[in-house]
Design a protein around this motif. Structure first.
Motif, PDB file in Angstrom:
ATOM      1  N   SER A  99       0.918  -1.292  -0.008  1.00 35.32           N
ATOM      2  CA  SER A  99       0.161   0.125  -0.029  1.00 35.32           C
ATOM      3  C   SER A  99       1.168   1.123  -0.063  1.00 35.32           C
ATOM      4  CB  SER A  99      -0.865  -0.024   1.233  1.00 35.32           C
ATOM      5  OG  SER A  99      -0.178   0.263   2.215  1.00 35.32           O
ATOM      6  N   GLN A 100       0.505   2.476  -0.390  1.00 38.32           N
ATOM      7  CA  GLN A 100       1.041   3.567  -0.572  1.00 38.32           C
ATOM      8  C   GLN A 100       1.681   4.014   0.937  1.00 38.32           C
ATOM      9  OE1 GLN A 100       2.503   5.036  -3.033  1.00 38.32           O
ATOM     10  NE2 GLN A 100       3.613   6.244  -1.561  1.00 38.32           N
ATOM     11  N   ILE A 101       0.639   3.910   1.865  1.00 39.65           N
ATOM     12  CA  ILE A 101       1.352   4.276   3.145  1.00 39.65           C
ATOM     13  C   ILE A 101       2.079   3.405   3.654  1.00 39.65           C
ATOM     14  CG2 ILE A 101      -0.990   2.932   4.430  1.00 39.65           C
ATOM     15  CD1 ILE A 101       0.685   6.351   5.510  1.00 39.65           C
ATOM     16  N   GLY A 102       2.159   1.962   3.258  1.00 38.61           N
ATOM     17  CA  GLY A 102       2.989   1.029   3.831  1.00 38.61           C
ATOM     18  C   GLY A 102       4.373   1.455   3.161  1.00 38.61           C
ATOM     19  N   LYS A 103       4.480   1.878   1.880  1.00 40.61           N
ATOM     20  CA  LYS A 103       5.727   2.261   0.992  1.00 40.61           C
ATOM     21  C   LYS A 103       6.324   3.548   1.988  1.00 40.61           C
ATOM     22  CE  LYS A 103       4.580   0.483  -3.336  1.00 40.61           C
ATOM     23  NZ  LYS A 103       4.370   0.898  -4.978  1.00 40.61           N
ATOM     24  N   ALA A 104       5.479   4.437   2.177  1.00 39.28           N
ATOM     25  CA  ALA A 104       5.953   5.769   2.603  1.00 39.28           C
ATOM     26  C   ALA A 104       6.804   5.465   4.199  1.00 39.28           C
ATOM     27  CB  ALA A 104       4.850   6.718   2.897  1.00 39.28           C
ATOM     28  N   MET A 105       6.186   4.697   5.138  1.00 40.47           N
ATOM     29  CA  MET A 105       6.497   4.231   6.159  1.00 40.47           C
ATOM     30  C   MET A 105       7.885   3.545   5.925  1.00 40.47           C
ATOM     31  SD  MET A 105       3.231   3.131   8.280  1.00 40.47           S
ATOM     32  CE  MET A 105       1.873   4.480   9.007  1.00 40.47           C
ATOM     33  N   ALA A 106       7.826   2.417   5.066  1.00 38.00           N
ATOM     34  CA  ALA A 106       8.933   1.765   4.772  1.00 38.00           C
ATOM     35  C   ALA A 106      10.171   2.666   4.291  1.00 38.00           C
ATOM     36  CB  ALA A 106       8.791   0.760   3.827  1.00 38.00           C
ATOM     37  N   TYR A 107       9.860   3.560   3.447  1.00 40.39           N
ATOM     38  CA  TYR A 107      10.934   4.526   3.010  1.00 40.39           C
ATOM     39  C   TYR A 107      11.602   5.290   3.909  1.00 40.39           C
ATOM     40  CZ  TYR A 107      13.230   8.353   0.392  1.00 40.39           C
ATOM     41  OH  TYR A 107      14.039   9.194  -0.371  1.00 40.39           O
ATOM     42  N   ALA A 108      10.771   5.792   4.964  1.00 38.99           N
ATOM     43  CA  ALA A 108      11.216   6.628   5.878  1.00 38.99           C
ATOM     44  C   ALA A 108      12.238   5.538   7.151  1.00 38.99           C
ATOM     45  CB  ALA A 108      10.341   7.292   6.731  1.00 38.99           C
ATOM     46  N   TYR A 109      11.584   4.486   7.560  1.00 39.36           N
ATOM     47  CA  TYR A 109      12.074   3.583   8.436  1.00 39.36           C
ATOM     48  C   TYR A 109      13.494   3.065   8.035  1.00 39.36           C
ATOM     49  CZ  TYR A 109      12.362   0.230  12.053  1.00 39.36           C
ATOM     50  OH  TYR A 109      12.885  -0.655  12.984  1.00 39.36           O
ATOM     51  N   ALA A 110      13.547   2.820   6.696  1.00 38.90           N
ATOM     52  CA  ALA A 110      14.817   2.264   6.278  1.00 38.90           C
ATOM     53  C   ALA A 110      15.784   3.244   6.081  1.00 38.90           C
ATOM     54  CB  ALA A 110      14.640   1.603   4.665  1.00 38.90           C
ATOM     55  N   ARG A 111      15.432   4.687   6.248  1.00 41.13           N
ATOM     56  CA  ARG A 111      16.775   5.666   6.283  1.00 41.13           C
ATOM     57  C   ARG A 111      16.370   6.379   7.599  1.00 41.13           C
ATOM     58  NH1 ARG A 111      14.210   4.643   1.327  1.00 41.13           N
ATOM     59  NH2 ARG A 111      15.530   4.343  -0.377  1.00 41.13           N
ATOM     60  N   TRP A 112      16.075   5.680   8.783  1.00 42.76           N
ATOM     61  CA  TRP A 112      15.775   6.730   9.772  1.00 42.76           C
ATOM     62  C   TRP A 112      17.052   7.085  10.126  1.00 42.76           C
ATOM     63  CZ3 TRP A 112      11.426   8.556  10.583  1.00 42.76           C
ATOM     64  CH2 TRP A 112      11.075   9.092  11.945  1.00 42.76           C
ATOM     65  N   ASP A 113      18.248   6.689  10.220  1.00 41.98           N
ATOM     66  CA  ASP A 113      19.339   6.938  10.621  1.00 41.98           C
ATOM     67  C   ASP A 113      19.991   8.337   9.937  1.00 41.98           C
ATOM     68  OD1 ASP A 113      19.630   5.184  12.796  1.00 41.98           O
ATOM     69  OD2 ASP A 113      20.783   3.768  11.853  1.00 41.98           O
ATOM     70  N   ALA A 114      19.719   7.937   8.667  1.00 43.40           N
ATOM     71  CA  ALA A 114      20.328   9.055   7.676  1.00 43.40           C
ATOM     72  C   ALA A 114      19.253  10.449   7.804  1.00 43.40           C
ATOM     73  CB  ALA A 114      20.253   8.560   6.073  1.00 43.40           C
ATOM     74  N   LEU A 115      17.935  10.090   8.084  1.00 43.35           N
ATOM     75  CA  LEU A 115      16.979  11.159   8.114  1.00 43.35           C
ATOM     76  C   LEU A 115      17.239  11.981   9.484  1.00 43.35           C
ATOM     77  CD1 LEU A 115      13.755   9.657   7.259  1.00 43.35           C
ATOM     78  CD2 LEU A 115      14.827  11.464   6.072  1.00 43.35           C
ATOM     79  N   SER A 116      18.018  11.310  10.408  1.00 47.47           N
ATOM     80  CA  SER A 116      17.973  11.637  11.853  1.00 47.47           C
ATOM     81  C   SER A 116      19.431  12.674  11.756  1.00 47.47           C
ATOM     82  CB  SER A 116      17.899  11.014  13.013  1.00 47.47           C
ATOM     83  OG  SER A 116      16.856  10.277  12.898  1.00 47.47           O
ATOM     84  N   ALA A 117      20.370  12.236  10.793  1.00 51.08           N
ATOM     85  CA  ALA A 117      21.740  12.622  10.833  1.00 51.08           C
ATOM     86  C   ALA A 117      21.893  14.251  10.860  1.00 51.08           C
ATOM     87  CB  ALA A 117      22.621  12.019   9.884  1.00 51.08           C
ATOM     88  N   TYR A 118      20.888  14.842  10.412  1.00 48.68           N
ATOM     89  CA  TYR A 118      21.187  16.376  10.181  1.00 48.68           C
ATOM     90  C   TYR A 118      21.320  17.038  11.633  1.00 48.68           C
ATOM     91  CZ  TYR A 118      16.354  17.749  11.382  1.00 48.68           C
ATOM     92  OH  TYR A 118      15.220  18.097  11.931  1.00 48.68           O
TER      93      TYR A 118
END
Length: 499
Positions: free
Chosen positions: A388-407
């Motif tokens: 599902s699109q919401i599942g894809k959105a969550m998976a996209y963010a979760y797989a990159r969580w460390d990189a999203l927090s690195a700023y």
């Protein structure tokens, strides 16, 4: 027969298998519905633009009735009188102070010999002249020694194109119009023709090529300097190239764009591929912070020792935005939390915070939001269909969580990759006007000028003035001072000369 066989097959399934088949079917249906909803949202208007008029309409009359003509003329007269007597508007834009002023004195008509001037009223307007073409003629005088032992002649200034007729200003105008204002060369040729200046297309193309070649040493310096930056944002965009192995088809090349947020340097680098090899020249020896979108090629470099990989919150936000039609409640929650992160960024920018203070603000206000959103995504993923699109959105963010927090590591780091995406916009506009590059070499030459014009934009430098100055000086400047021709350094030099 087919449906009978299907019914028999379903009857033979166990209850658990039947539930699994139904669940798989429902998941597929939900996925297809979300895709359909997304495509509907991406559709901004109807594709068919043909106008179908009234089939019973007769041919248009060519002459209006005399009474109608008289009525129209009276309406026009009233309109003219109205525009003359319009009241003054509430405010007017302030005229630029740096422009030259042409003064026109207007005295009352008639005999003024018995009158005394008691004052004057001043009205100003902003005016312009079209580009002025003229011929610069160098006349070099020769001198001979009286004793007949030699002849001296005035030295001809270095010219951009040896034995060519275009001056640096004309070449700067052509390149600025094409690569900054996206005016194709054939349209520029039409403009020259309106001034009764006939220049063959091949000649203008040759001038463009030669002028770009002159910038190559400065571009090589920019390429070297970009490799030494400790913080780079990277993105890529396609460009069609006529040179192709397939007959009648264009090659799909790529501009890889590198942006250094700390000093506003931008490098466009053309590569015929989007694969890993395309980024090797710039990123193989890179050390520091690397900020990218989710494209898989960047993972190789982001995982290297000495590199901290930063992801882009704008891309994560877009994934949740796509999911609004699929699961509005959860997508809206994620978007509202991301909005809180951007609110912190805006407040710090408006306050003009230094990097240290900005980092503390992020750790105080942004970190709790990120932690809370991360826990929520982790829990929700367990009850979400992966396709599902919401599942894809969550998976996209979760797989990159460390990189999203690195700023959060440094106040100098950006929350997203938008600055480098903004640098890519001229390419999109250019594609709509001149569509493609003639060859791989032409695409790389265009990358050079795109680089410097992007830097001009970042540092608010007039691109025409910078390019004219650079073309006039790049062939005579000491190689040790080549960086003085960077747009930001030209701006400093020009400011000092005006003081």
């Amino acid at each position: 027969m087919y449906f009978y066989a299907m019914q028999t097959a379903l009857e033979d399934l166990s209850k658990e298998d039947l539930l699994r088949v139904i669940s798989s079917r429902d998941e597929k249906i939900e996925y297809l519905e979300s895709q359909l909803a997304m495509y509907r949202r991406m559709q901004f208007g109807q594709k068919r633009e043909r106008f179908e008029g009234d089939p019973n309409q007769t041919s248009l009359p060519f002459d209006a009735e005399p009474a109608a003509v008289e009525q129209q003329q009276e309406a026009i007269r009233e309109k003219i009188e109205y525009t003359r007597k319009r009241p003054n508007h509430k405010g007017r834009a302030k005229l630029p102070e740096h422009l030259p002023v042409e003064e026109i004195e207007i005295h009352p008509g008639g005999d003024l010999s018995d009158m005394v001037c008691i004052g004057k009223e001043i009205t100003e307007e902003l005016e312009c002249e079209p580009a002025r073409f003229y011929i610069r003629r160098y006349i070099r005088y020769k001198y001979a020694a009286k004793n007949g032992e030699g002849v001296e002649i005035g030295e001809l200034p270095e010219r951009v194109i040896d034995k060519g007729i275009p001056g640096a200003g004309l070449l700067a105008l052509i390149l600025t119009d094409k690569y900054m204002d996206h005016l194709p060369l054939y349209r520029q040729k039409q403009r020259f023709a309106r001034e009764n200046i006939q220049i063959p297309s091949s000649t203008i193309e040759g001038w463009t090529k030669e002028a770009l070649i002159k910038l190559h040493p400065l571009y090589e310096q920019l390429l070297f300097d970009t490799k030494t930056k400790g913080y780079l944002q990277v993105d890529e965009t396609p460009i069609k190239v006529l040179e192709s192995d397939k007959k009648g088809a264009c090659h799909r090349g790529w501009y890889w764009v590198y942006h250094s947020p700390l000093d506003g340097m931008v490098l466009f680098h053309y590569q015929p591929t989007r694969g890993e090899a395309a980024a090797e020249k710039l990123l193989d020896t890179f050390k520091g912070y690397l900020q990218t979108d989710g494209y898989g090629v960047y993972r190789k470099y982001g995982d290297k020792e000495g590199i901290t990989h930063l992801a882009c919150w704008a891309h994560a936000r877009r994934e949740f935005e796509k999911a609004l039609d699929n699961d509005r409640q959860r997508a809206s929650h994620a978007l509202s939390e991301i909005q809180k992160l951007y609110a912190v960024e805006r407040r710090a920018k408006q306050a003009g915070m230094d990097a240290g203070t900005f980092k503390e603000l992020r750790l105080t206000e942004s970190l709790p939001v990120i932690n809370g959103l991360g826990k929520w995504i982790f829990e929700e993923l367990k009850n979400t269909l992966p396709k599902s699109q919401i599942g894809k959105a969550m998976a996209y963010a979760y797989a990159r969580w460390d990189a999203l927090s690195a700023y959060l590591y440094d106040g100098n780091l950006c929350i997203d990759n938008n600055p480098v995406e903004n640098a890519l916009r001229p390419i999109s506009l250019g594609r709509k006007n001149y569509l493609f590059a003639g060859s791989h070499e032409a695409a790389q030459r265009a990358a050079m000028i795109y680089s410097f014009f992007a830097i001009c934009k970042k540092h608010e430098v007039n691109p025409f003035q910078w390019l004219k100055y650079t073309l006039e000086n790049i062939m005579t400047i000491n190689h040790k001072n080549l960086k003085d021709l960077y747009p930001q350094n030209y701006k400093i030099m020009a400011h000092k000369s005006n003081m």
